[in-house]
Design an enzyme around this catalytic site. Sequence first.
Site, PDB file in Angstrom:
ATOM      1  N   SER A 161      84.854  65.539  69.917  1.00 17.71           N
ATOM      2  CA  SER A 161      83.794  66.398  70.443  1.00 17.71           C
ATOM      3  C   SER A 161      83.681  67.691  69.634  1.00 17.71           C
ATOM      4  O   SER A 161      84.660  68.163  69.044  1.00 17.71           O
ATOM      5  CB  SER A 161      84.078  66.724  71.900  1.00 17.71           C
ATOM      6  OG  SER A 161      85.285  67.435  72.015  1.00 17.71           O
ATOM      7  N   THR A 162      82.498  68.266  69.635  1.00 20.40           N
ATOM      8  CA  THR A 162      82.270  69.524  68.918  1.00 20.40           C
ATOM      9  C   THR A 162      83.139  70.638  69.502  1.00 20.40           C
ATOM     10  O   THR A 162      83.692  71.456  68.763  1.00 20.40           O
ATOM     11  CB  THR A 162      80.771  69.884  68.963  1.00 20.40           C
ATOM     12  OG1 THR A 162      80.071  68.879  68.214  1.00 20.40           O
ATOM     13  CG2 THR A 162      80.493  71.238  68.332  1.00 20.40           C
TER      14      THR A 162
ATOM     15  N   GLU B 220      84.506  65.485  62.089  1.00 21.53           N
ATOM     16  CA  GLU B 220      83.346  64.619  62.361  1.00 21.53           C
ATOM     17  C   GLU B 220      83.057  64.761  63.844  1.00 21.53           C
ATOM     18  O   GLU B 220      83.827  64.286  64.671  1.00 21.53           O
ATOM     19  CB  GLU B 220      83.672  63.153  62.057  1.00 21.53           C
ATOM     20  CG  GLU B 220      84.040  62.853  60.627  1.00 21.53           C
ATOM     21  CD  GLU B 220      82.898  63.027  59.668  1.00 21.53           C
ATOM     22  OE1 GLU B 220      81.731  63.160  60.126  1.00 21.53           O
ATOM     23  OE2 GLU B 220      83.152  63.055  58.457  1.00 21.53           O
TER      24      GLU B 220
ATOM     25  N   LYS C   5      97.178  60.321  65.287  1.00 19.66           N
ATOM     26  CA  LYS C   5      97.235  60.342  66.749  1.00 19.66           C
ATOM     27  C   LYS C   5      95.977  59.694  67.316  1.00 19.66           C
ATOM     28  O   LYS C   5      94.920  60.303  67.375  1.00 19.66           O
ATOM     29  CB  LYS C   5      97.329  61.767  67.296  1.00 19.66           C
ATOM     30  CG  LYS C   5      97.632  61.765  68.793  1.00 19.66           C
ATOM     31  CD  LYS C   5      97.243  63.041  69.498  1.00 19.66           C
ATOM     32  CE  LYS C   5      95.799  63.112  69.857  1.00 19.66           C
ATOM     33  NZ  LYS C   5      95.300  62.060  70.789  1.00 19.66           N
TER      34      LYS C   5
ATOM     35  N   GLU D 252      74.716  66.083  73.804  1.00 25.28           N
ATOM     36  CA  GLU D 252      75.233  64.743  73.530  1.00 25.28           C
ATOM     37  C   GLU D 252      75.702  64.131  74.853  1.00 25.28           C
ATOM     38  O   GLU D 252      76.664  64.606  75.459  1.00 25.28           O
ATOM     39  CB  GLU D 252      76.398  64.819  72.542  1.00 25.28           C
ATOM     40  CG  GLU D 252      76.925  63.449  72.170  1.00 25.28           C
ATOM     41  CD  GLU D 252      78.057  63.501  71.144  1.00 25.28           C
ATOM     42  OE1 GLU D 252      79.064  64.169  71.387  1.00 25.28           O
ATOM     43  OE2 GLU D 252      77.916  62.849  70.095  1.00 25.28           O
TER      44      GLU D 252
ATOM     45  N   CYS E 156      78.800  58.804  67.742  1.00 26.45           N
ATOM     46  CA  CYS E 156      78.358  60.149  67.381  1.00 26.45           C
ATOM     47  C   CYS E 156      76.999  60.134  66.696  1.00 26.45           C
ATOM     48  O   CYS E 156      76.254  61.092  66.772  1.00 26.45           O
ATOM     49  CB  CYS E 156      79.402  60.773  66.478  1.00 26.45           C
ATOM     50  SG  CYS E 156      79.968  59.654  65.195  1.00 26.45           S
TER      51      CYS E 156
HETATM   52  P1  NAI Z   1      87.908  64.964  72.668  1.00 29.96           P
HETATM   53  O1  NAI Z   1      87.220  65.657  71.573  1.00 29.96           O
HETATM   54  O2  NAI Z   1      88.719  65.755  73.643  1.00 29.96           O
HETATM   55  O3  NAI Z   1      88.886  63.819  72.084  1.00 29.96           O
HETATM   56  C1  NAI Z   1      88.981  63.425  70.744  1.00 29.96           C
HETATM   57  C2  NAI Z   1      90.427  63.445  70.271  1.00 29.96           C
HETATM   58  O4  NAI Z   1      90.875  64.790  70.222  1.00 29.96           O
HETATM   59  C3  NAI Z   1      91.422  62.713  71.178  1.00 29.96           C
HETATM   60  O5  NAI Z   1      92.387  62.063  70.379  1.00 29.96           O
HETATM   61  C4  NAI Z   1      92.057  63.845  71.936  1.00 29.96           C
HETATM   62  O6  NAI Z   1      93.337  63.513  72.402  1.00 29.96           O
HETATM   63  C5  NAI Z   1      92.110  64.928  70.901  1.00 29.96           C
HETATM   64  N1  NAI Z   1      92.204  66.296  71.383  1.00 29.96           N
HETATM   65  C6  NAI Z   1      91.701  66.819  72.540  1.00 29.96           C
HETATM   66  N2  NAI Z   1      92.007  68.118  72.641  1.00 29.96           N
HETATM   67  C7  NAI Z   1      92.726  68.451  71.552  1.00 29.96           C
HETATM   68  C8  NAI Z   1      93.340  69.658  71.087  1.00 29.96           C
HETATM   69  N3  NAI Z   1      93.249  70.795  71.762  1.00 29.96           N
HETATM   70  N4  NAI Z   1      93.999  69.640  69.917  1.00 29.96           N
HETATM   71  C9  NAI Z   1      94.090  68.512  69.204  1.00 29.96           C
HETATM   72  N5  NAI Z   1      93.541  67.338  69.592  1.00 29.96           N
HETATM   73  C10 NAI Z   1      92.862  67.302  70.750  1.00 29.96           C
HETATM   74  O7  NAI Z   1      86.827  64.149  73.427  1.00 29.96           O
HETATM   75  P2  NAI Z   1      86.824  63.792  74.991  1.00 29.96           P
HETATM   76  O8  NAI Z   1      87.227  64.970  75.822  1.00 29.96           O
HETATM   77  O9  NAI Z   1      87.583  62.553  75.184  1.00 29.96           O
HETATM   78  O10 NAI Z   1      85.277  63.568  75.236  1.00 29.96           O
HETATM   79  C11 NAI Z   1      84.467  64.682  75.565  1.00 29.96           C
HETATM   80  C12 NAI Z   1      83.089  64.505  75.032  1.00 29.96           C
HETATM   81  O11 NAI Z   1      83.120  64.590  73.630  1.00 29.96           O
HETATM   82  C13 NAI Z   1      82.473  63.162  75.324  1.00 29.96           C
HETATM   83  O12 NAI Z   1      81.867  63.186  76.556  1.00 29.96           O
HETATM   84  C14 NAI Z   1      81.519  62.992  74.191  1.00 29.96           C
HETATM   85  O13 NAI Z   1      80.293  63.614  74.513  1.00 29.96           O
HETATM   86  C15 NAI Z   1      82.150  63.742  73.067  1.00 29.96           C
HETATM   87  N6  NAI Z   1      82.827  62.887  72.107  1.00 29.96           N
HETATM   88  C16 NAI Z   1      82.235  62.741  70.909  1.00 29.96           C
HETATM   89  C17 NAI Z   1      82.804  61.943  69.958  1.00 29.96           C
HETATM   90  C18 NAI Z   1      82.151  61.765  68.657  1.00 29.96           C
HETATM   91  O14 NAI Z   1      82.563  60.938  67.873  1.00 29.96           O
HETATM   92  N7  NAI Z   1      81.141  62.520  68.355  1.00 29.96           N
HETATM   93  C19 NAI Z   1      84.028  61.201  70.212  1.00 29.96           C
HETATM   94  C20 NAI Z   1      84.603  61.437  71.512  1.00 29.96           C
HETATM   95  C21 NAI Z   1      83.985  62.256  72.404  1.00 29.96           C
END
Ligand code: NAI
Length: 493
Positions: A245-246, A266, A191, A397, A300
Amino acid sequence: MNEPRQDVIAAVKHFLEQGTKLLLIDGQWKPSSSKQTIPVLNPATESVLAEVALADRCDVDLAVAAAKRAYEDPNWTDMDPHQRGLYLIKIADLVEQNAEELALLDTLDEGMPFSDSLAMVKDVVKTFRYYAGWPARVHGFTNASPGAIFSYTNREPLGVCGAIIPWNAPFIMAAWKIAPVIAFGNTVVLKPSELTPLSALRLGELILESGLPRGVVNILPGTGAEAGAALVAHHDIAKIAFTGSTAVGKSILSSASSTLKKVSLELGGKSPNIIFEDADLDQAIQVAVKAFTFNTGQGCVLGTRIFIQESVYNEVSQRIIAQVKQLKVGSGVENDTDIGPITNINQFNKVQGYFKIAQEQGATLEVGGETYGDKGYFIKPTVFTNVSNDSRLAQEEIFGPVAVLIPFSDEKEVIQKANDTNYGLGAGIWTRNLSTAHRVAKALNAGTVWINTYLEVDPIAPFGGYKQSGMGRELGQDSMLEYTQVKTVLIRL
Ligand code: NAI
Ligand code: MG
């Protein structure tokens, strides 16, 4: 080459017109059950690039069922491992042949400068080629057994994997999830983020072209709340591999507990990059700037807390600030762009929120701290000083092109400060002293420590986080352990 060629632009245009409204399920492109689509935006222009099908729970069920059939099919289970390797080589070749088109898709969708996207596509090629060497090398052990017992172990695949990837660096994220699945004989439902699904969909076309058996790789753009949550809850999924995100990582871990899935995470970071007085300062400064501005700070592992030894603090901080002032903000398709747009509006707003926090806590803004232009989600690369290591600015972050510069007096102090964070993904050390380098590398709580370099990632080496930066490892031999399980066979002779 920095700018995409005309024929590459035409190929992308063709793909965007023809190829994005469908989901890859069971080797075929299908509309979503709900027929729902969403617009995908170019963050440099805020214009719509394409409409993309949005998967819901029903689509997840269909895709998991297809992945399960593919997993149980002897055609896949009993496949000669060399043949699995050949599929990975074929996919690598196809990605290489279409490298510029794939890079341009990520640049348009995610925002990254085209030359950086192209470098990432080359890393994707390397990743598939690396994993092509694995299928024929998975093996177990013969165990030491008493007299009439003979026992051995096998490493077997897990089954159907669910992979959930974020909106930053979407193409390489997809490769890191798909390549090991194929190498170790699993199947997958991937996904991508609904915000940046385009390069994964194009990869789906190339995977079909490679002839990989149907259903081994399924690709479903969808939201986290709907398709992501459905994958995590699904009974027939053996493992979830997540990058993001964490906060979401923690919620996935707890949801996955009801079916006791394996979970690898990750997650975020706030990585220290430590410059000692004896470092090659030219090199350290140049790389330190790239290490927090790369992909507009949306990575990240970026080095966003820069620790500088007091004796060289004035010189190094001034030179970092001067270099940041030189960086050109602009669209990723322009030749001289260093810093593309932030990928989406929520993140754009979030980064600006930290500028307010900085003001409130009395940090000194040295450069940046504002948006750029009146269209697109552009933010100027930003440096703050007078920031305490325990402030929100130094602990959270931000996921934007924002660094804090913090002076330190000696090794002991900087190790304590560098480790004083909930995260532990990456760390950088700049010194010419071999003993300092090794002592500090050992003392830092981070999954990857770079010495006199930063950001270099190679599929030969495992990648992942200490503390709240994650669980498990991707890449390297460790990924074999993450995507297989051990069976003991014990025989009374
Ligand atoms: P997110 O963690 O919500 O999104 C990452 C993935 O998880 C996306 O594919 C999303 O659709 C999916 N996801 C979201 N909620 C889910 C759930 N309950 N169950 C299963 N999958 C789910 O990240 P978001 O909200 O887009 O960004 C928020 C913050 O997270 C950013 O501001 C950034 O600080 C951080 N982030 C960090 C990343 C990293 O690689 N360390 C990558 C993306 C965001
Ligand atoms: Mg987009």
